[in-house]
Design a protein around this motif. Sequence first.
Motif, PDB file in Angstrom:
ATOM      1  N   TYR A   1     -27.367  -3.723  -6.477  1.00  0.00           N
ATOM      2  CA  TYR A   1     -26.964  -4.531  -5.312  1.00  0.00           C
ATOM      3  C   TYR A   1     -26.206  -5.774  -5.761  1.00  0.00           C
ATOM      4  O   TYR A   1     -25.322  -6.267  -5.075  1.00  0.00           O
ATOM      5  CB  TYR A   1     -28.227  -4.908  -4.542  1.00  0.00           C
TER       6      TYR A   1
ATOM      7  N   HIS B   1     -19.526  -1.570  -2.801  1.00  0.00           N
ATOM      8  CA  HIS B   1     -19.358  -0.280  -2.137  1.00  0.00           C
ATOM      9  C   HIS B   1     -20.711   0.417  -2.123  1.00  0.00           C
ATOM     10  O   HIS B   1     -21.396   0.432  -3.150  1.00  0.00           O
ATOM     11  CB  HIS B   1     -18.349   0.610  -2.881  1.00  0.00           C
ATOM     12  N   PHE B   2     -21.038   0.995  -0.985  1.00  0.00           N
ATOM     13  CA  PHE B   2     -22.342   1.644  -0.852  1.00  0.00           C
ATOM     14  C   PHE B   2     -22.486   2.806  -1.834  1.00  0.00           C
ATOM     15  O   PHE B   2     -23.488   2.921  -2.538  1.00  0.00           O
ATOM     16  CB  PHE B   2     -22.520   2.114   0.592  1.00  0.00           C
TER      17      PHE B   2
ATOM     18  N   THR C   1     -28.046   2.992   7.934  1.00  0.00           N
ATOM     19  CA  THR C   1     -28.468   1.822   7.184  1.00  0.00           C
ATOM     20  C   THR C   1     -27.639   0.600   7.565  1.00  0.00           C
ATOM     21  O   THR C   1     -28.161  -0.502   7.708  1.00  0.00           O
ATOM     22  CB  THR C   1     -28.303   2.073   5.666  1.00  0.00           C
ATOM     23  N   PHE C   2     -26.350   0.807   7.754  1.00  0.00           N
ATOM     24  CA  PHE C   2     -25.445  -0.329   7.973  1.00  0.00           C
ATOM     25  C   PHE C   2     -25.417  -0.760   9.434  1.00  0.00           C
ATOM     26  O   PHE C   2     -25.495  -1.947   9.747  1.00  0.00           O
ATOM     27  CB  PHE C   2     -24.035   0.058   7.518  1.00  0.00           C
ATOM     28  N   ASP C   3     -25.292   0.195  10.346  1.00  0.00           N
ATOM     29  CA  ASP C   3     -25.079  -0.160  11.752  1.00  0.00           C
ATOM     30  C   ASP C   3     -25.680   0.930  12.646  1.00  0.00           C
ATOM     31  O   ASP C   3     -24.969   1.756  13.201  1.00  0.00           O
ATOM     32  CB  ASP C   3     -23.563  -0.276  11.991  1.00  0.00           C
TER      33      ASP C   3
ATOM     34  N   MET D   1     -22.970   1.641  -5.298  1.00  0.00           N
ATOM     35  CA  MET D   1     -24.304   1.082  -5.485  1.00  0.00           C
ATOM     36  C   MET D   1     -25.312   2.196  -5.734  1.00  0.00           C
ATOM     37  O   MET D   1     -26.157   2.097  -6.627  1.00  0.00           O
ATOM     38  CB  MET D   1     -24.703   0.266  -4.261  1.00  0.00           C
TER      39      MET D   1
ATOM     40  N   ARG E   1     -34.172  -3.863   4.090  1.00  0.00           N
ATOM     41  CA  ARG E   1     -35.238  -4.862   3.950  1.00  0.00           C
ATOM     42  C   ARG E   1     -36.611  -4.237   4.082  1.00  0.00           C
ATOM     43  O   ARG E   1     -37.508  -4.798   4.686  1.00  0.00           O
ATOM     44  CB  ARG E   1     -35.067  -5.970   4.994  1.00  0.00           C
TER      45      ARG E   1
ATOM     46  N   LEU F   1     -31.619  -2.285   1.182  1.00  0.00           N
ATOM     47  CA  LEU F   1     -30.638  -2.714   2.183  1.00  0.00           C
ATOM     48  C   LEU F   1     -31.245  -2.822   3.573  1.00  0.00           C
ATOM     49  O   LEU F   1     -30.810  -3.633   4.382  1.00  0.00           O
ATOM     50  CB  LEU F   1     -29.452  -1.749   2.205  1.00  0.00           C
TER      51      LEU F   1
ATOM     52  N   LEU G   1     -25.461   6.199   5.457  1.00  0.00           N
ATOM     53  CA  LEU G   1     -24.694   4.948   5.430  1.00  0.00           C
ATOM     54  C   LEU G   1     -24.667   4.305   6.819  1.00  0.00           C
ATOM     55  O   LEU G   1     -24.962   3.116   6.978  1.00  0.00           O
ATOM     56  CB  LEU G   1     -23.265   5.214   4.944  1.00  0.00           C
ATOM     57  N   LEU G   2     -24.324   5.090   7.836  1.00  0.00           N
ATOM     58  CA  LEU G   2     -24.228   4.510   9.180  1.00  0.00           C
ATOM     59  C   LEU G   2     -25.584   4.020   9.666  1.00  0.00           C
ATOM     60  O   LEU G   2     -25.688   2.933  10.229  1.00  0.00           O
ATOM     61  CB  LEU G   2     -23.663   5.547  10.168  1.00  0.00           C
TER      62      LEU G   2
END
Lengths: 291, 259
Positions: free
Chosen positions: A218, A223-224, A166-168, A227, A41, A39, A163-164
Amino acid sequence: MNLHDLFIAPFSYDFMARGLGSALLLGLSGGLLGCVLVLRRLALMGDALSHSLLPGIALAWMIFGPSLAALFMGALLAGLLTALGSALLSRLTRVKEDAAFGSLFIVFFAAGVALVSKLPTRMNLTHVLFGNILGTSSTDLGIAAAVSAVTALVFLLGFRGILLQTFDPLFYRACGGRGGWVHIGLLALTVLNLVAALQTMGIVLALGLFLLPAVSAYLWCDHFARMLLLSACIALVSSVAGILLSYHAGLASGASIVLCLGAVFFASALFSPRYGFINRFLRPQSRTLPA
Amino acid sequence: MPIHAPHHILRFRNVTVLHGQTLALEGINLDIPCGSSTALLGPNGAGKSTLLRAILGWHRLASGEIRLGDAHPHHQLPRLAYLPQRQSIDWDFPITVRAVVEQGRYPSLRFFQRLSAHDHQRVDRALDELGLTDLADRQISQLSGGQQQRVFLARALAQGADVFLLDEPFAGLDLLACEELCHLLRNWVMHGRTVVAAVHDLALARESFSRGVLLDTALIATGPIAEVLSPENIDRAFRRGRSARENPLHLTRTTEFPS
């Protein structure tokens, strides 16, 4: 041939049971970590990291001889140095993280090759690359268990932070989160897992356990958390299937596991109901889903 | 005489920020009143994003201080909601609308605490207020640009913040989505929330924000939006001898009346 012969009998051999154990343990942690790498990259980062372990191993060999603990620590240090170095390079200079990783791992690998050429006994590099899972010792198994437990625990306790970050990452920072530490912690876990996998499975299989379950999952999940779970499950099931395949068909065990993972990946790429190949061709307008 | 003097929520006193050797913000003195909408305006590189991030405490101040109410903003992070630029998000991330909005509750949770009924209620309310209830189970790439923006506003709302720092919220939105967002932000301000947004479109800022802050590293002007966006001020901020425009009024006119 009955079910017992098919599924149980192979593991009556100690070395088979140990091989399966280490594949399961490292598959679990690799499946979890791989999701974050995919996620973010950083999928190719594992490859880069694994090459950078060589100078650490060679140096440890030179100083301490063929002691398992020393080799482990040497590889760990070299890997952490690469991970930290490229994280610092990308933050403090203009160079982006992938380029920083690429450059550092090549330098480290060159240093490793140079060191190996100075060694009196020639180290068997193919063993490092492909490993031998059925030669897993009980020490190896212990290391795998410890690493796997630490990884699973970090994901369980630090799920929201991971999660945070990785996502934002910007939002995480704005909430007072320490994203830098999460990032470095995940890199350290990656190094730890690679080093643990190195002696039993070799680099190639270790990377397979990192990437293939994660990309397969993926393709299925929105949903994280799901996954992460699916990725770990794929890794576990494929490990069992791969070892059974290698036993009954007489194939190399590491390669069989990767082949099973590969089969899951291609099946996912073809048949995933939303993001798969076939769906794209059957329903070209499927980008706008009905509510 | 006003009935009650506006309570200033954000105060900048002589704030200077350096990016390496270059000056990003110079000697900013600024009050942003509570319950207002403030547009941060200025040319590229004027320090709009830096100003927003300085409030969050991401930049070491070379001089001066920033206060949120009476305290240092870094100690009041729950009151602040930051909305990053849209392009920083990976829209293919395996996450649904509801899960993004739930993230707004994460900072208030303890280490291993789960979302409580109260948390879920706040998430539901935020989804409802932004008209996302029906879309809650969608993956975030299956939304329009305006809806995507609203998801992140809903997350900010679920956080329970009352000061919203928006970094270019209008970038990449079409006309309708811009209007929707303006309407929504005006509504927020009426509810006593404070909105500070970096904005590029001068005409949009003039229509939809009550106050403006015009920057060009130093503060050019601050106050009611119409006064801030006077031709002289725009000229000072945007031309600086670099702009090709001869007449600053022309610049405002073309942005004001798109035909």
